[in-house]
Write a protein that holds these residues in place. Structure first.
Motif, PDB file in Angstrom:
ATOM      1  N   ASP A  68      58.601  67.748  63.893  1.00  0.00           N
ATOM      2  CA  ASP A  68      58.605  66.579  65.107  1.00  0.00           C
ATOM      3  C   ASP A  68      57.135  66.846  66.170  1.00  0.00           C
ATOM      4  O   ASP A  68      57.234  65.580  66.747  1.00  0.00           O
ATOM      5  CB  ASP A  68      59.716  66.108  66.320  1.00  0.00           C
ATOM      6  N   THR A  69      56.330  67.325  65.582  1.00  0.00           N
ATOM      7  CA  THR A  69      54.617  67.248  66.244  1.00  0.00           C
ATOM      8  C   THR A  69      54.663  66.109  65.430  1.00  0.00           C
ATOM      9  O   THR A  69      54.012  66.459  64.412  1.00  0.00           O
ATOM     10  CB  THR A  69      54.522  68.162  66.496  1.00  0.00           C
ATOM     11  N   PRO A  70      53.750  65.015  66.202  1.00  0.00           N
ATOM     12  CA  PRO A  70      52.836  64.531  65.916  1.00  0.00           C
ATOM     13  C   PRO A  70      52.006  65.483  65.022  1.00  0.00           C
ATOM     14  O   PRO A  70      50.978  66.458  65.321  1.00  0.00           O
ATOM     15  CB  PRO A  70      51.732  63.592  66.825  1.00  0.00           C
ATOM     16  N   THR A  90      54.634  62.214  61.698  1.00  0.00           N
ATOM     17  CA  THR A  90      55.067  64.405  62.317  1.00  0.00           C
ATOM     18  C   THR A  90      55.022  64.709  61.130  1.00  0.00           C
ATOM     19  O   THR A  90      55.211  63.941  59.874  1.00  0.00           O
ATOM     20  CB  THR A  90      56.587  64.088  62.737  1.00  0.00           C
TER      21      THR A  90
END
Length: 438
Positions: A68-70, A90
């Motif tokens: 879920d990190t860009p 993401t």
């Protein structure tokens, strides 16, 4: 079915409760025919995406990746046509086909280690069709980005990471990427197309290195069964080496989004239900080759079927149906189609387009008829269009939902989506959302 559809060759593998069976049928090529065996190599197409997802989940376990990190935090120079997508995209969006842009773009950037990097730079030009995360639509280009993430986080080419992290530990000794690895020492198939009444070899054979993380794996039914058994297990290899955690493999099979007629979407795996059985799988298609891999952990069952013809898709589509009937006396529910009046069908009629696929819908005798408009673009943008699909009748079984009545889309489920004004704006068929343009 091979005889009826003029499919030159196929290989089938079944694993069930500790026993494995495999067989080859037909010939490798109409031009240079050799018998197909269980160890004959086929292109498995988009089943490759599950390998990419498995590599990324190993990186999650290693603490190198948060889904879920860009993406921009991993690829600082990453660009997209939509600034909001560029900022918020993401890895989870990539692995669940919810990026929302036109997802079919293929090109050959050579065999250098920079091929994938060059591809990702081109993807920035693809227009957005739906807002990020709003709707599921099959997105090949998203897996080019996913493959580039693998390269950046591992510090090595995608193919090297795949061999080191998946192929070698699982003992997949007949699983490759490069034509040089395939064609020099191993028996392999050519893809085929039916042009009129004639079966012809489909050229080119290779899809280009930039597509390896999307659909470039070449393998056998036996290796695919080994791979499926790993995904059904506790994360250990056949030799007892702990490669991944069971919880991570189960997380890949957790429902993430609704994929419409294709069921639910996990992290790369499609999910369908037949009675009490939950089935996980993925199909694959390249230039003249069709493949499928299914597995059912609760029944300790897996099926791999590889064919060397575009027409083989009809066989791979039915493989799961036959297996469910034969082994478990169950089936995936089929909807009951019905007719509508031409007046009711009028709002759905028209032309629907994407760069690589287009069709027209017309009303006829209570059904919509899909007329294919062939377009090229695979495996490179200048590749010519192939022959058109036969016209297919589509029947409604629920509001805005249809089922195909004729081959090659018999039993396929598709649906319409509406805009904020309630007007039909998109049709999802073949997994892709096609905008209505006329």
């Amino acid at each position: 079915e091979m005889k009826r559809l003029k499919v030159p060759g196929a290989a089938l593998g079944i694993y069930h409760q500790g026993q494995e069976f495999s067989a080859g049928f037909g010939k490798t090529s109409v031009e240079n025919p050799l018998p197909v065996t269980p160890d004959t190599l086929f292109q498995v197409g988009s089943i490759s995406k599950t390998f990419t997802g498995t590599i990324l989940m190993r990186l999650v376990e290693a603490g190198k990746l948060d889904l879920d990190t860009p993406v921009r935090k991993i690829l600082p120079k990453f660009k997209m046509s939509d600034p909001e997508v560029e900022k918020r995209l993401t890895t989870r969006h990539l692995l669940t086909h919810t990026g929302g842009w036109i997802g079919d773009y293929f090109n050959d950037f050579g065999n250098g280690d920079d091929a994938l990097q060059k591809m990702v730079k081109k993807i920035r030009k693809l227009p957005q069709v739906t807002p990020l995360g709003q709707a599921w639509s099959y997105n090949n280009a998203g897996f080019n980005i996913a493959g580039r993430i693998v390269e950046v986080l591992t510090g090595q080419p995608y193919e090297s990471a795949a061999r080191e992290m998946i192929f070698a530990p699982l003992g997949l000794g007949l699983t490759f990427f490069y034509p040089d690895d395939v064609m020099i020492t191993h028996r392999f198939v050519s893809g085929h197309q039916n042009i009129g009444r004639k079966v012809q070899v489909a050229r080119p054979w290779a899809i280009g290195r930039a597509g390896n993380c999307v659909g470039g794996v070449v393998s056998t039914v036996r290796d695919l069964l080994t791979y499926a058994r790993f995904h059904m297990g506790d994360g250990s290899t056949a030799q007892g080496q702990a490669l991944m955690q069971r919880a991570t493999l189960e997380a890949m099979r957790a429902e993430q989004v609704d994929a419409g007629g294709r069921g639910k979407m996990g992290l790369t795996w499609f999910i369908r239900q037949a009675g009490e059985l939950k089935i996980f799988g993925h199909g694959g298609a390249t230039h003249g080759q069709q493949a499928v891999l299914h597995f059912i952990p609760q029944a300790d069952f897996a099926l791999a079927l590889l064919t060397n013809s575009d027409e083989g898709g009809l066989i791979t589509d039915n493989a799961l149906k036959w297996a469910l009937e034969s082994y478990f006396e169950t089936a995936i529910p089929s909807p009951a189609p019905s007719r509508k009046t031409d007046e009711e069908l009028a709002e759905y009629s028209g032309r629907y387009e994407l760069p690589l696929s287009a069709f027209e819908l017309t009303a006829s005798d209570g059904y919509l008829v899909r007329k294919d408009i062939p377009r090229g673009g695979f495996p490179t943008p200048d590749s010519p269009a192939g022959p058109p699909e036969p016209d297919v009748r589509l029947a409604f079984y629920a509001e805005d939902r249809l089922v195909g009545l004729d081959e090659p889309r018999q039993g396929a489920l598709c649906e319409f989506l509406r805009n904020a004004d309630g007007k039909v704006s998109l049709m999802r068929i073949g997994g892709r959302l096609h905008p209505k343009v006329a």
